[in-house]
Design an enzyme around this catalytic site. Sequence first.
Site, PDB file in Angstrom:
ATOM      1  N   SER A   1       0.794  -1.060  -0.081  1.00 43.87           N
ATOM      2  CA  SER A   1       0.021  -0.054   0.011  1.00 43.87           C
ATOM      3  C   SER A   1       0.827   1.144   0.074  1.00 43.87           C
ATOM      4  O   SER A   1       2.102   1.319   0.287  1.00 43.87           O
ATOM      5  CB  SER A   1      -0.969  -0.034   1.271  1.00 43.87           C
ATOM      6  OG  SER A   1      -0.244  -0.125   2.416  1.00 43.87           O
TER       7      SER A   1
ATOM      8  N   GLU B   1       1.325   5.610   0.374  1.00 44.48           N
ATOM      9  CA  GLU B   1       0.759   6.976   1.459  1.00 44.48           C
ATOM     10  C   GLU B   1       1.008   8.087   0.643  1.00 44.48           C
ATOM     11  O   GLU B   1       2.167   8.334   0.255  1.00 44.48           O
ATOM     12  CB  GLU B   1       1.213   6.774   2.859  1.00 44.48           C
ATOM     13  CG  GLU B   1       0.898   7.958   3.755  1.00 44.48           C
ATOM     14  CD  GLU B   1       1.353   7.768   5.241  1.00 44.48           C
ATOM     15  OE1 GLU B   1       0.944   6.623   5.679  1.00 44.48           O
ATOM     16  OE2 GLU B   1       1.685   8.492   5.772  1.00 44.48           O
TER      17      GLU B   1
ATOM     18  N   PHE C   1      12.735  14.764  10.352  1.00 48.02           N
ATOM     19  CA  PHE C   1      11.578  14.075  10.429  1.00 48.02           C
ATOM     20  C   PHE C   1      11.792  13.145  11.245  1.00 48.02           C
ATOM     21  O   PHE C   1      10.706  12.854  12.189  1.00 48.02           O
ATOM     22  CB  PHE C   1      11.343  13.711   9.105  1.00 48.02           C
ATOM     23  CG  PHE C   1       9.888  13.266   8.816  1.00 48.02           C
ATOM     24  CD1 PHE C   1       8.633  14.256   9.108  1.00 48.02           C
ATOM     25  CD2 PHE C   1       9.427  11.932   8.318  1.00 48.02           C
ATOM     26  CE1 PHE C   1       7.510  13.984   8.919  1.00 48.02           C
ATOM     27  CE2 PHE C   1       8.054  11.887   8.137  1.00 48.02           C
ATOM     28  CZ  PHE C   1       7.012  12.947   8.489  1.00 48.02           C
TER      29      PHE C   1
ATOM     30  N   HIS D   1       3.878  -0.839   3.746  1.00 47.37           N
ATOM     31  CA  HIS D   1       2.966   0.373   3.467  1.00 47.37           C
ATOM     32  C   HIS D   1       4.178   1.496   3.126  1.00 47.37           C
ATOM     33  O   HIS D   1       4.927   1.647   4.214  1.00 47.37           O
ATOM     34  CB  HIS D   1       2.358   0.948   4.790  1.00 47.37           C
ATOM     35  CG  HIS D   1       1.593   2.210   4.644  1.00 47.37           C
ATOM     36  ND1 HIS D   1       0.420   2.085   3.845  1.00 47.37           N
ATOM     37  CD2 HIS D   1       1.834   3.288   5.013  1.00 47.37           C
ATOM     38  CE1 HIS D   1      -0.133   3.352   3.938  1.00 47.37           C
ATOM     39  NE2 HIS D   1       0.893   4.124   4.607  1.00 47.37           N
TER      40      HIS D   1
ATOM     41  N   ASP E   1      -1.364  15.018  16.528  1.00 47.97           N
ATOM     42  CA  ASP E   1      -0.507  16.012  17.491  1.00 47.97           C
ATOM     43  C   ASP E   1      -1.425  17.178  17.753  1.00 47.97           C
ATOM     44  O   ASP E   1      -1.467  17.882  16.415  1.00 47.97           O
ATOM     45  CB  ASP E   1       0.770  15.807  17.399  1.00 47.97           C
ATOM     46  CG  ASP E   1       1.407  14.647  17.458  1.00 47.97           C
ATOM     47  OD1 ASP E   1       1.279  13.828  18.535  1.00 47.97           O
ATOM     48  OD2 ASP E   1       2.122  14.062  16.679  1.00 47.97           O
TER      49      ASP E   1
HETATM   50  P1  FAD Z   1      -2.602   7.062  20.197  1.00 49.57           P
HETATM   51  O1  FAD Z   1      -3.012   5.622  19.956  1.00 49.57           O
HETATM   52  O2  FAD Z   1      -3.887   7.729  20.793  1.00 49.57           O
HETATM   53  O3  FAD Z   1      -1.546   7.070  20.955  1.00 49.57           O
HETATM   54  C1  FAD Z   1      -0.942   8.250  21.550  1.00 49.57           C
HETATM   55  C2  FAD Z   1      -0.249   8.074  22.769  1.00 49.57           C
HETATM   56  O4  FAD Z   1      -1.309   8.171  24.114  1.00 49.57           O
HETATM   57  C3  FAD Z   1       0.769   7.088  23.019  1.00 49.57           C
HETATM   58  O5  FAD Z   1       1.814   7.278  23.821  1.00 49.57           O
HETATM   59  C4  FAD Z   1      -0.289   5.941  23.646  1.00 49.57           C
HETATM   60  O6  FAD Z   1       0.677   5.205  24.595  1.00 49.57           O
HETATM   61  C5  FAD Z   1      -0.895   7.202  24.700  1.00 49.57           C
HETATM   62  N1  FAD Z   1      -2.321   6.607  25.051  1.00 49.57           N
HETATM   63  C6  FAD Z   1      -3.232   6.184  24.230  1.00 49.57           C
HETATM   64  N2  FAD Z   1      -4.386   5.519  24.853  1.00 49.57           N
HETATM   65  C7  FAD Z   1      -4.229   6.171  26.106  1.00 49.57           C
HETATM   66  C8  FAD Z   1      -5.063   6.074  27.245  1.00 49.57           C
HETATM   67  N3  FAD Z   1      -6.518   5.795  27.160  1.00 49.57           N
HETATM   68  N4  FAD Z   1      -4.423   6.610  28.344  1.00 49.57           N
HETATM   69  C9  FAD Z   1      -3.167   6.853  28.441  1.00 49.57           C
HETATM   70  N5  FAD Z   1      -2.434   7.188  27.443  1.00 49.57           N
HETATM   71  C10 FAD Z   1      -2.781   6.435  26.061  1.00 49.57           C
HETATM   72  N6  FAD Z   1      -0.310  12.392  11.999  1.00 49.57           N
HETATM   73  C11 FAD Z   1      -1.065  13.238  11.404  1.00 49.57           C
HETATM   74  O7  FAD Z   1      -1.327  14.367  11.878  1.00 49.57           O
HETATM   75  N7  FAD Z   1      -1.772  12.969  10.292  1.00 49.57           N
HETATM   76  C12 FAD Z   1      -1.613  11.918   9.894  1.00 49.57           C
HETATM   77  O8  FAD Z   1      -2.080  11.838   8.661  1.00 49.57           O
HETATM   78  C13 FAD Z   1      -0.720  10.602  10.174  1.00 49.57           C
HETATM   79  N8  FAD Z   1      -0.585   9.546   9.693  1.00 49.57           N
HETATM   80  C14 FAD Z   1       0.097   8.653  10.266  1.00 49.57           C
HETATM   81  C15 FAD Z   1       0.206   7.414   9.813  1.00 49.57           C
HETATM   82  C16 FAD Z   1       0.841   6.416  10.449  1.00 49.57           C
HETATM   83  C17 FAD Z   1       1.029   4.913   9.860  1.00 49.57           C
HETATM   84  C18 FAD Z   1       1.406   6.703  11.741  1.00 49.57           C
HETATM   85  C19 FAD Z   1       2.144   5.666  12.337  1.00 49.57           C
HETATM   86  C20 FAD Z   1       1.335   7.967  12.179  1.00 49.57           C
HETATM   87  C21 FAD Z   1       0.691   8.703  11.798  1.00 49.57           C
HETATM   88  N9  FAD Z   1       0.379  10.326  12.179  1.00 49.57           N
HETATM   89  C22 FAD Z   1      -0.407  11.153  11.670  1.00 49.57           C
HETATM   90  C23 FAD Z   1       1.381  10.511  13.346  1.00 49.57           C
HETATM   91  C24 FAD Z   1       0.343  10.309  14.690  1.00 49.57           C
HETATM   92  O9  FAD Z   1      -0.647  11.133  14.645  1.00 49.57           O
HETATM   93  C25 FAD Z   1       1.353  10.527  16.002  1.00 49.57           C
HETATM   94  O10 FAD Z   1       2.123   9.679  15.898  1.00 49.57           O
HETATM   95  C26 FAD Z   1       0.442  10.879  17.170  1.00 49.57           C
HETATM   96  O11 FAD Z   1       1.152  11.204  18.021  1.00 49.57           O
HETATM   97  C27 FAD Z   1       0.071   9.633  17.799  1.00 49.57           C
HETATM   98  O12 FAD Z   1      -1.438   8.981  17.179  1.00 49.57           O
HETATM   99  P2  FAD Z   1      -1.819   7.586  17.444  1.00 49.57           P
HETATM  100  O13 FAD Z   1      -3.128   7.585  16.356  1.00 49.57           O
HETATM  101  O14 FAD Z   1      -0.862   6.460  17.431  1.00 49.57           O
HETATM  102  O15 FAD Z   1      -2.382   7.920  18.893  1.00 49.57           O
END
Ligand code: FAD
Length: 285
Positions: free
Chosen positions: A12, A14, A213, A263, A106
Amino acid sequence: MQSQKKYAQKLSLEFFPPRTDQGMEKLKTVIKEIGAMQPEYMSVTYGAGGSTQEKTLETVRFIQTQTEFQAAPHLTCIGATQESVMALLEQYDALGVKRIVALRGDLPSGMMDPGEFKYASDLIAFIRQQKGDTFHLEIAAYPETHPQARNCAIGLKWFKHKVDQGADSAITQYFYNFDSYRYFIDNCEKHGIDLPIIPGIMPITNYENLLRFSQSCGAEVPRWLRCRLESFEDDKEGLLAFGRDVVTELCQQLLDAGAPGLHFYSMNNTEPTLQIAQSLRLRQD
Ligand code: FAD
């Protein structure tokens, strides 16, 4: 790695949504060329806080309606409301989108209010509750541990919680260290986490950009690799060829170990990704 071997190996891609018309025209050409890889889907990133909402939608609409490929929009929930997420989901549904990469994102600097979703797991639960099985939900995984997790055990605990809200598969942050992926998968297996976890692959095309990055997203560029890349100085061709070798080798190692596909973070460029993809041997399932 046993749990991953039962899944088909798929590729896939991106892209990020271009900001200008010129960028959009370039991306259309890239999509045409890179389509030779026959990716399972093409995902489009989304600026946290909704900063690229229109451009993401435009790019998704193009892929979904003007090409033979399936688009998979990324959707970040930080700073969003249930209403704004629902509105986007309805638009994607109407376009025939079947897959969403669901993320927290973030909080953009200057934005204080996290909104109605605190973590990606809240978003997954919300989408499942509102839209049932309409979408295949991808989530983010971090073999080297998310930078905000206090330690890797806590990171894994929240990863499992996110999976349990109804995720279908995961895509990892990029890494250049095969063992980080292998041990992460083993740890997932030990904790009963069983879903395809697809390695995210970042082709190497520019040393300074890669370092910057990687620092911002918490991905490690191993010292040996940094030293070698730095030594190319102005020799761009040399760096590209070396980077291609390193990343191709990593990809093949992952596929041979049973990773369920790859990916590619294409960065809207054809050559670096296509050259790697064309030299790989995928398992015939
Ligand atoms: P989460 O899964 O919510 O985790 C974030 C943090 O919170 C982690 O440290 C986790 O351990 C902690 N956590 C989770 N749940 C809880 C809870 N209930 N209580 C306490 N702590 C908790 N960013 C963008 O802005 N746009 C994009 O399009 C984008 N695409 C991405 C694609 C991929 C494949 C990846 C790997 C990252 C991407 N990111 C993107 C970056 C991502 O948004 C960041 O890494 C962000 O900091 C975390 O997102 P997450 O969905 O992993 O968050």
